[in-house]
Motif scaffolding. Structure first.
Motif, PDB file in Angstrom:
ATOM      1  N   THR A 211       6.035  -0.974  -4.421  1.00 13.27           N
ATOM      2  CA  THR A 211       6.874  -1.681  -5.368  1.00 13.27           C
ATOM      3  C   THR A 211       6.031  -2.716  -6.093  1.00 13.27           C
ATOM      4  O   THR A 211       5.305  -3.481  -5.460  1.00 13.27           O
ATOM      5  N   LEU A 212       6.132  -2.721  -7.409  1.00 11.14           N
ATOM      6  CA  LEU A 212       5.420  -3.706  -8.225  1.00 11.14           C
ATOM      7  C   LEU A 212       6.418  -4.750  -8.706  1.00 11.14           C
ATOM      8  O   LEU A 212       7.546  -4.419  -9.077  1.00 11.14           O
ATOM      9  N   TYR A 213       5.977  -6.010  -8.710  1.00  7.44           N
ATOM     10  CA  TYR A 213       6.826  -7.122  -9.116  1.00  7.44           C
ATOM     11  C   TYR A 213       6.200  -7.828 -10.314  1.00  7.44           C
ATOM     12  O   TYR A 213       4.985  -8.043 -10.355  1.00  7.44           O
TER      13      TYR A 213
ATOM     14  N   PRO B  15     -11.055  -0.314  -8.068  1.00  8.97           N
ATOM     15  CA  PRO B  15      -9.663  -0.747  -7.926  1.00  8.97           C
ATOM     16  C   PRO B  15      -9.023  -0.106  -6.700  1.00  8.97           C
ATOM     17  O   PRO B  15      -9.208   1.082  -6.441  1.00  8.97           O
ATOM     18  N   SER B  16      -8.290  -0.923  -5.952  1.00 10.13           N
ATOM     19  CA  SER B  16      -7.758  -0.459  -4.676  1.00 10.13           C
ATOM     20  C   SER B  16      -6.329  -0.921  -4.455  1.00 10.13           C
ATOM     21  O   SER B  16      -5.880  -1.897  -5.042  1.00 10.13           O
ATOM     22  N   VAL B  17      -5.650  -0.196  -3.572  1.00  6.26           N
ATOM     23  CA  VAL B  17      -4.401  -0.664  -2.996  1.00  6.26           C
ATOM     24  C   VAL B  17      -4.723  -1.025  -1.549  1.00  6.26           C
ATOM     25  O   VAL B  17      -5.787  -0.687  -1.030  1.00  6.26           O
ATOM     26  N   TYR B  18      -3.806  -1.715  -0.915  1.00  8.64           N
ATOM     27  CA  TYR B  18      -4.030  -2.179   0.447  1.00  8.64           C
ATOM     28  C   TYR B  18      -2.944  -1.605   1.344  1.00  8.64           C
ATOM     29  O   TYR B  18      -1.760  -1.662   1.023  1.00  8.64           O
TER      30      TYR B  18
ATOM     31  N   THR C 237       0.499  -2.136  -0.798  1.00  2.21           N
ATOM     32  CA  THR C 237       0.621  -3.106  -1.878  1.00  2.21           C
ATOM     33  C   THR C 237      -0.585  -3.026  -2.794  1.00  2.21           C
ATOM     34  O   THR C 237      -1.685  -2.697  -2.352  1.00  2.21           O
ATOM     35  N   ALA C 238      -0.360  -3.342  -4.063  1.00  2.00           N
ATOM     36  CA  ALA C 238      -1.461  -3.404  -5.018  1.00  2.00           C
ATOM     37  C   ALA C 238      -1.949  -4.837  -5.189  1.00  2.00           C
ATOM     38  O   ALA C 238      -2.885  -5.088  -5.947  1.00  2.00           O
TER      39      ALA C 238
ATOM     40  N   ARG D 224      -8.478  -1.651   2.552  1.00  2.00           N
ATOM     41  CA  ARG D 224      -8.512  -1.272   1.141  1.00  2.00           C
ATOM     42  C   ARG D 224      -8.668   0.228   1.038  1.00  2.00           C
ATOM     43  O   ARG D 224      -9.459   0.827   1.752  1.00  2.00           O
ATOM     44  N   VAL D 225      -7.900   0.808   0.124  1.00  2.00           N
ATOM     45  CA  VAL D 225      -7.987   2.243  -0.131  1.00  2.00           C
ATOM     46  C   VAL D 225      -8.086   2.415  -1.640  1.00  2.00           C
ATOM     47  O   VAL D 225      -7.303   1.824  -2.388  1.00  2.00           O
TER      48      VAL D 225
END
Length: 180
Positions: free
Chosen positions: A55-57, A73-76, A96-97, A115-116
């Motif tokens: 979900t992005l806020y 650039p990664s998501v966690y 989360t981003a 981090r992925v």
């Protein structure tokens, strides 16, 4: 966006840890799964552990901009240890981003935060959302407040003490004229 999390199980390098579990990839738009085996390579195995929503806020757009500006650039992915006796050792808590949110989870030490790398489609989706909602706030140097400038300190201590000999004496110990 539903986000599948791929977790790799590798043999441990010490006698105290039989396996090492770590998130290695995300699958944007994945169907629900519960520890589905994807591939095995000797003692190593990759599992589609779970699908959780990313979900992005709007208020976190600045944090997403930080994540997108990294060389990779990664998501966690945040993993929590499962209850004792569970079939699998970890539960996928969230994806989360925001590097700021990931740091908050990493500070406790109770969760595994990894981090992925963002796949290209996810990178485009997060990038377009961030561009639509990011508002750069101009830097404003703080200034001294006027009410603090008007109040001057002459270095004479408490103004309620009339004697100049002991300016650091507390006001309660002052004797009034005529008192003994």
């Amino acid at each position: 966006m539903p986000m599948g999390v791929v977790i790799r199980r590798r043999p441990g390098v010490t006698r105290w840890a039989k396996y090492v579990w770590s998130p290695v990839a995300v699958l944007p738009g994945a169907a629900p799964a519960a520890w589905r085996l994807l591939r095995e390579d000797g003692d190593a195995a990759d599992f589609h552990a779970a699908t959780v929503p990313l979900t992005l806020y709007r208020g976190e757009a600045e944090a997403y901009m930080v994540a997108l500006s990294q060389p990779e650039p990664s998501v966690y992915v945040v993993l929590r240890q499962a209850e004792h006796g569970a079939a699998w050792p970890y539960l996928v808590h969230l994806v989360t981003a925001s590097p700021h949110e990931a740091q908050l989870y990493a500070e406790s030490g109770d969760e595994i935060v990894e981090r992925v790398a963002m796949p290209p489609g996810l990178l485009a989706w997060v990038g377009s959302y961030t561009q639509a909602h990011y508002v750069e706030e101009p830097f404003v140097k703080r200034k001294r407040r006027r009410h603090l400038e008007e109040r001057t300190e002459d270095g004479i201590g408490d103004p309620r003490i009339s004697q100049a000999s002991d300016v650091y004496r507390a006001p309660g110990s002052i004797r009034r004229a005529g008192e003994t």
